[in-house]
Design an enzyme around this catalytic site. Structure first.
Site: not given
Length: 283
Positions: A67, A131-133, A63, A249, A129
């Protein structure tokens, strides 16, 4: 020998992965454990070197913030992780060489599978968004034929992400664009598939709320929030109040964990217990 897997990150105490994997281990009666392990950025190489030599270690989930940073430390990365540009699952392959994959995309798409098996005239997703996700979400939706509108506080970052991850004609917008009402007259959505995805941490406990006015959602849209704390976010409540279907989620979290579980323990996760697991994760 009790085998084990882990989830690594910094911080790590907030992770729900130990609860999920431990639940499945108990249901299957495996002689195994799944543990959280805080690993700093400076400690990645030492962690992997030590675990590779431990025959009881069957891998780890990765996490934030590792990543992307962890990739140079691996012997191989599969096509899925390479396409996303991030690794969330590591396991010892042949001769204990460390292999990396990414189960986030599969986890995100899992609750949409029934719809994605249908034919649509048009598929569009507004993804909030960058970001990483968002990397796994953008990659997965692009592969499923969605036209994307990627919104972030920095539209230039959103454009760069689309250029890297998604072929075809897609669009960007500032996140603030969706905060105020619109009187846009949507065309006929019969036979279309529309998603509104919160891929940001906004709305998470301790984070500012996500400002999204549901007049921006085409009729029949599905609202999908990847935030897991709280599970019932203001974003989802507002979507439901506006008459939209919602996905929370935990759907993505449990889905990606199930794919990783099989890499670690060689058994399919007992998904028939999902309702009980959800109850455990929300208490």
């Amino acid at each position: 020998m009790t085998i084990y897997a882990e989830v690594i990150g910094d911080p790590i105490a907030q992770s729900k992965s130990p609860a999920i994997h431990s639940f499945w281990i108990e249901k299957l009666g495996l002689d195994a454990e799944y543990r959280p392990c805080r690993v700093t950025s400076d400690g990645l190489a030492d962690y992997l070197a030590e675990r590779r030599e431990d025959l009881a270690w069957r891998g780890c989930n990765v996490t934030m913030p590792h990543k992307q940073a962890i990739q140079p430390h691996l012997s191989s990365i599969d096509d899925t992780a390479r396409a996303i540009g991030a690794v969330n699952t590591i396991y010892p392959a042949f001769d204990r060489m460390l292999a990396g994959t990414n189960t986030d995309m599969a986890g995100f798409l899992e609750p949409l599978r029934g719809r994605l098996e249908q034919q649509h005239y048009f598929r569009m997703a507004r993804v909030l968004g960058t970001g990483g996700a968002a990397r796994a979400i953008v990659t997965g939706l692009a592969k499923e034929g969605f036209t994307l509108v990627l919104a972030g506080r920095n539209p230039e970052k959103a454009a760069a992400l689309l250029d890297e991850l998604a072929e075809g004609e897609h669009h960007t917008a500032p996140l603030s664009h969706f905060a105020d009402p619109t009187d846009f007259d949507f065309d006929d959505r019969e036979g279309c598939c529309d998603l509104i995805v919160n891929a940001s941490p906004l709305g998470m406990r301790g984070q500012p709320p996500l400002a999204f006015d549901w007049s921006h959602a085409p009729p029949g849209s599905i609202a999908y929030d990847i935030v897991t704390d709280p599970v019932e976010t203001d974003f989802l409540k507002a979507a439901r109040d506006a008459g939209f279907e919602t996905i929370d989620g935990l759907s993505m979290l449990i889905g990606q964990a199930a794919a990783a579980f099989e890499y670690f323990f060689g058994e399919k996760a007992p998904r028939e217990h999902d309702a009980e697991l959800r109850g455990l994760l929300t208490t």
